[in-house]
Design a protein around this motif. Structure first.
Motif, PDB file in Angstrom:
ATOM      1  N   ASP A 210     -13.532 -43.497  11.580  1.00 21.20           N
ATOM      2  CA  ASP A 210     -13.612 -42.623  12.335  1.00 21.20           C
ATOM      3  C   ASP A 210     -13.311 -41.223  13.244  1.00 21.20           C
ATOM      4  OD1 ASP A 210     -13.040 -43.893  15.397  1.00 21.20           O
ATOM      5  OD2 ASP A 210     -11.281 -43.373  15.425  1.00 21.20           O
ATOM      6  N   GLY A 211     -14.392 -40.164  12.455  1.00 20.47           N
ATOM      7  CA  GLY A 211     -14.163 -39.261  12.968  1.00 20.47           C
ATOM      8  C   GLY A 211     -13.633 -38.225  12.329  1.00 20.47           C
ATOM      9  N   LEU A 212     -13.678 -36.663  12.715  1.00 18.88           N
ATOM     10  CA  LEU A 212     -12.907 -35.837  11.872  1.00 18.88           C
ATOM     11  C   LEU A 212     -11.627 -35.371  12.590  1.00 18.88           C
ATOM     12  CD1 LEU A 212     -13.221 -33.419   9.324  1.00 18.88           C
ATOM     13  CD2 LEU A 212     -13.973 -32.327  11.596  1.00 18.88           C
ATOM     14  N   PHE A 213     -10.727 -35.274  11.995  1.00 22.01           N
ATOM     15  CA  PHE A 213      -9.119 -35.597  12.084  1.00 22.01           C
ATOM     16  C   PHE A 213      -8.372 -33.575  11.574  1.00 22.01           C
ATOM     17  CE2 PHE A 213      -9.563 -39.892  12.573  1.00 22.01           C
ATOM     18  CZ  PHE A 213      -8.783 -40.010  13.446  1.00 22.01           C
ATOM     19  N   SER A 214      -7.534 -32.823  12.310  1.00 24.82           N
ATOM     20  CA  SER A 214      -7.557 -31.451  11.936  1.00 24.82           C
ATOM     21  C   SER A 214      -5.613 -31.717  12.163  1.00 24.82           C
ATOM     22  CB  SER A 214      -8.241 -30.772  12.686  1.00 24.82           C
ATOM     23  OG  SER A 214      -7.551 -29.182  12.200  1.00 24.82           O
ATOM     24  N   PHE A 215      -5.155 -31.081  11.324  1.00 27.18           N
ATOM     25  CA  PHE A 215      -3.691 -30.236  11.427  1.00 27.18           C
ATOM     26  C   PHE A 215      -3.299 -29.647  10.848  1.00 27.18           C
ATOM     27  CE2 PHE A 215      -4.162 -33.648   7.908  1.00 27.18           C
ATOM     28  CZ  PHE A 215      -3.110 -33.147   7.321  1.00 27.18           C
ATOM     29  N   THR A 216      -1.725 -29.054  11.094  1.00 23.85           N
ATOM     30  CA  THR A 216      -1.077 -28.598  10.347  1.00 23.85           C
ATOM     31  C   THR A 216      -0.318 -29.220   9.615  1.00 23.85           C
ATOM     32  OG1 THR A 216      -0.001 -27.348  12.372  1.00 23.85           O
ATOM     33  CG2 THR A 216      -1.915 -25.950  11.856  1.00 23.85           C
ATOM     34  N   PRO A 217       0.881 -28.499   8.996  1.00 18.49           N
ATOM     35  CA  PRO A 217       1.771 -29.039   8.037  1.00 18.49           C
ATOM     36  C   PRO A 217       2.832 -29.406   9.597  1.00 18.49           C
ATOM     37  CG  PRO A 217       0.921 -27.523   6.634  1.00 18.49           C
ATOM     38  CD  PRO A 217       0.170 -27.129   7.762  1.00 18.49           C
ATOM     39  N   GLY A 218       3.072 -28.754  10.149  1.00 18.36           N
ATOM     40  CA  GLY A 218       4.202 -28.969  11.398  1.00 18.36           C
ATOM     41  C   GLY A 218       3.736 -29.542  12.410  1.00 18.36           C
ATOM     42  N   GLU A 219       2.830 -30.038  12.835  1.00 20.21           N
ATOM     43  CA  GLU A 219       2.469 -31.222  13.448  1.00 20.21           C
ATOM     44  C   GLU A 219       2.446 -32.509  13.187  1.00 20.21           C
ATOM     45  OE1 GLU A 219      -1.420 -28.972  16.078  1.00 20.21           O
ATOM     46  OE2 GLU A 219      -1.841 -29.755  14.242  1.00 20.21           O
ATOM     47  N   LEU A 220       2.957 -32.916  11.623  1.00 18.79           N
ATOM     48  CA  LEU A 220       3.697 -34.165  11.072  1.00 18.79           C
ATOM     49  C   LEU A 220       4.374 -34.566  10.564  1.00 18.79           C
ATOM     50  CD1 LEU A 220      -0.438 -34.487   9.648  1.00 18.79           C
ATOM     51  CD2 LEU A 220       0.292 -34.928  11.494  1.00 18.79           C
ATOM     52  N   GLU A 221       5.326 -35.252  11.131  1.00 14.69           N
ATOM     53  CA  GLU A 221       6.096 -35.962  10.693  1.00 14.69           C
ATOM     54  C   GLU A 221       6.471 -37.019   9.735  1.00 14.69           C
ATOM     55  OE1 GLU A 221      11.466 -36.534  11.991  1.00 14.69           O
ATOM     56  OE2 GLU A 221       9.500 -35.910  14.122  1.00 14.69           O
ATOM     57  N   PHE A 222       6.550 -36.976   8.654  1.00 12.20           N
ATOM     58  CA  PHE A 222       6.269 -37.949   7.673  1.00 12.20           C
ATOM     59  C   PHE A 222       7.626 -38.513   7.058  1.00 12.20           C
ATOM     60  CE2 PHE A 222       2.765 -35.662   6.706  1.00 12.20           C
ATOM     61  CZ  PHE A 222       1.493 -36.824   6.696  1.00 12.20           C
ATOM     62  N   ILE A 223       7.928 -39.953   7.446  1.00 14.59           N
ATOM     63  CA  ILE A 223       9.099 -40.655   6.836  1.00 14.59           C
ATOM     64  C   ILE A 223       8.944 -40.596   5.645  1.00 14.59           C
ATOM     65  CG2 ILE A 223       9.908 -40.695   8.563  1.00 14.59           C
ATOM     66  CD1 ILE A 223       8.578 -44.148   8.936  1.00 14.59           C
ATOM     67  N   GLN A 224       9.657 -41.417   4.419  1.00 12.84           N
ATOM     68  CA  GLN A 224      10.081 -41.631   2.924  1.00 12.84           C
ATOM     69  C   GLN A 224       9.271 -43.486   2.523  1.00 12.84           C
ATOM     70  OE1 GLN A 224      12.953 -39.962   0.309  1.00 12.84           O
ATOM     71  NE2 GLN A 224      12.590 -42.534  -0.884  1.00 12.84           N
ATOM     72  N   SER A 225       8.441 -43.644   2.667  1.00 14.82           N
ATOM     73  CA  SER A 225       8.234 -44.646   2.344  1.00 14.82           C
ATOM     74  C   SER A 225       8.299 -46.041   1.581  1.00 14.82           C
ATOM     75  CB  SER A 225       6.727 -44.919   1.594  1.00 14.82           C
ATOM     76  OG  SER A 225       6.841 -44.708   0.140  1.00 14.82           O
ATOM     77  N   SER A 226      10.014 -45.627   1.118  1.00 16.70           N
ATOM     78  CA  SER A 226      10.732 -46.587   0.770  1.00 16.70           C
ATOM     79  C   SER A 226      12.288 -46.089   0.196  1.00 16.70           C
ATOM     80  CB  SER A 226      10.185 -47.146  -0.970  1.00 16.70           C
ATOM     81  OG  SER A 226      11.371 -47.789  -1.069  1.00 16.70           O
ATOM     82  N   TYR A 227      12.826 -46.238   0.998  1.00 16.44           N
ATOM     83  CA  TYR A 227      14.458 -45.556   1.274  1.00 16.44           C
ATOM     84  C   TYR A 227      15.424 -46.703   1.074  1.00 16.44           C
ATOM     85  CZ  TYR A 227      14.894 -46.093   6.376  1.00 16.44           C
ATOM     86  OH  TYR A 227      14.295 -46.696   7.345  1.00 16.44           O
ATOM     87  N   ALA A 228      17.136 -46.570   0.222  1.00 16.56           N
ATOM     88  CA  ALA A 228      18.257 -47.573   0.459  1.00 16.56           C
ATOM     89  C   ALA A 228      18.039 -48.418   1.565  1.00 16.56           C
ATOM     90  CB  ALA A 228      19.189 -46.750   0.083  1.00 16.56           C
ATOM     91  N   ILE A 229      18.124 -49.593   1.815  1.00 17.72           N
ATOM     92  CA  ILE A 229      18.896 -50.345   3.023  1.00 17.72           C
ATOM     93  C   ILE A 229      20.051 -50.363   2.956  1.00 17.72           C
ATOM     94  CG2 ILE A 229      16.600 -50.368   3.698  1.00 17.72           C
ATOM     95  CD1 ILE A 229      16.342 -52.907   3.138  1.00 17.72           C
ATOM     96  N   LYS A 230      20.719 -51.322   4.481  1.00 19.69           N
ATOM     97  CA  LYS A 230      22.128 -51.892   3.789  1.00 19.69           C
ATOM     98  C   LYS A 230      21.844 -53.194   3.335  1.00 19.69           C
ATOM     99  CE  LYS A 230      23.838 -49.177   8.319  1.00 19.69           C
ATOM    100  NZ  LYS A 230      24.709 -48.765   9.157  1.00 19.69           N
ATOM    101  N   PRO A 231      23.061 -54.183   2.778  1.00 17.74           N
ATOM    102  CA  PRO A 231      22.942 -55.188   2.641  1.00 17.74           C
ATOM    103  C   PRO A 231      21.600 -56.339   2.852  1.00 17.74           C
ATOM    104  CG  PRO A 231      24.656 -54.287   2.375  1.00 17.74           C
ATOM    105  CD  PRO A 231      24.184 -52.931   2.472  1.00 17.74           C
ATOM    106  N   VAL A 232      21.912 -56.857   2.422  1.00 17.97           N
ATOM    107  CA  VAL A 232      21.078 -58.102   2.974  1.00 17.97           C
ATOM    108  C   VAL A 232      21.304 -59.248   2.988  1.00 17.97           C
ATOM    109  CG1 VAL A 232      20.015 -59.029   1.264  1.00 17.97           C
ATOM    110  CG2 VAL A 232      18.643 -59.685   3.160  1.00 17.97           C
ATOM    111  N   LYS A 233      22.063 -59.858   4.140  1.00 20.14           N
ATOM    112  CA  LYS A 233      22.932 -60.440   4.741  1.00 20.14           C
ATOM    113  C   LYS A 233      22.145 -62.189   5.070  1.00 20.14           C
ATOM    114  CE  LYS A 233      26.884 -58.389   5.289  1.00 20.14           C
ATOM    115  NZ  LYS A 233      28.041 -58.343   4.648  1.00 20.14           N
TER     116      LYS A 233
END
Length: 334
Positions: A210-233
């Protein structure tokens, strides 16, 4: 113009000092152009990697600088001398991936990182050990692995990755994927193979369908793909009795429920689960021990429906994750 007249829109190249290595898709020849002396040498590729498609996706020097690692479309990963002699070859079986399509390469010390249809892989060239890291997603209700098409290191030695489904970030030291928030415009883009660049000003460019994308590290905020979650109910059970042709519902004292006893006509059972997670999508997988040992694929559906169980004892096991894998999953059994 150094090549023949056969049409091809793709040429893979690698520049090392004054030597420019080139391989045009489809012709089975490795070219080396000496830029300082204006001399072209050409070497036919070995028959083991040229009997069919000879599409080369990437090439880089090995740790010694004397040979070339090659990523191919149909022959996996291989090491060539600079005169085209085959030294090593790793097919999909050796690389523990589903096919021989290798998209991009990045060498860090003795670790050769590669993109594949299944995810991001690394070959430890000194030992031959292979690890493959996957970051799956849900597409039309089916669990699929993201293919990794482009690998671009940052200043810390971690990777920005152009995938078949979004821009990713990978922590190489801890082997952790980070994704963009699901509403971000780059979270679902399909990126192109080997199409990434980092400039001296720490700006990144990634080519996509879909074209060429450009960014600097400070422009993006990533989140961990998997992290601990609360117990399932477990918050609800619905049981259909085929003899009485009616449902009964259980919604109280489920936190302490250790077992569920069913009558002979309790034909259909539905279990409803929830997890107090407000920032990421939740995915559920289950199995019924005594009926089968295989886990279902992760799905966003929080309802498990069972029909027509034969008389006997069964164990319902459930796992819940934000990352479509077992890392940091929450477990439940009944």
């Amino acid at each position: 113009y150094m090549f023949d007249s056969i049409f091809s829109g793709h040429c893979t190249q690698f520049l090392q000092h004054d030597s420019l290595w080139l391989c045009k898709w489809g012709n089975g020849i490795l070219h080396c152009y000496d830029l300082s002396r204006n001399i072209l040498n050409s070497y036919p590729l070995p028959v083991e990697i040229s009997s069919g498609s000879t599409d080369i996706n990437d090439m880089i020097a090995d740790a010694s600088g004397q040979n070339l690692w090659i990523a191919s479309r149909d022959f996996g990963l291989f090491l060539l001398s600079k005169k085209g002699k085959l030294l090593k070859q790793y097919n999909h079986t050796a690389l523990t991936i589903s096919d021989d399509y290798i998209t991009d390469l990045e060498l860090s010390g003795n670790d050769l990182w590669f993109g594949s249809s299944d995810g991001l892989g690394v070959l430890h060239t000194a030992t031959g050990k292979v690890s493959v890291y996957k970051d799956p997603f849900i597409n039309n209700g089916l669990l699929k692995n993201r293919a990794i098409f482009s690998i671009q290191p940052d200043s810390a030695g971690n990777f920005y990755l152009g995938s078949s489904y979004g821009l990713l970030y990978f922590d190489t030291q801890h082997a952790i994927f980070y994704n963009l928030p699901e509403a971000h415009p780059l979270s679902r883009v399909e990126f192109n193979r080997g199409s990434a660049l980092r400039t001296v000003h720490d700006r990144y460019y990634f080519g996509s369908t879909d074209g060429l994308f450009s960014f600097t590290p400070g422009e993006l905020e990533f989140i961990q793909s998997s992290y601990a979650i609360k117990p399932v109910k477990l918050f609800g059970i619905s049981i259909f009795n085929s003899h009485d042709n009616e449902y009964r519902y259980i919604s109280e004292k489920l936190d302490g429920l250790a077992k569920l006893v069913l009558g002979p006509f309790d034909y259909n059972i539905q279990f409803s689960f929830s997890v107090p997670e407000f920032y990421r999508d939740i995915y559920y997988s289950y199995r019924i021990k005594g009926h089968g040992d295989n886990w279902s694929g992760y799905r966003p559906d929080n309802i498990i429906e069972l029909n027509g169980l034969q008389p006997g004892d069964y164990l319902l096991e459930l796992k819940v994750s934000t990352g479509l894998n077992d890392d940091n999953a929450s477990y439940y059994s009944l």
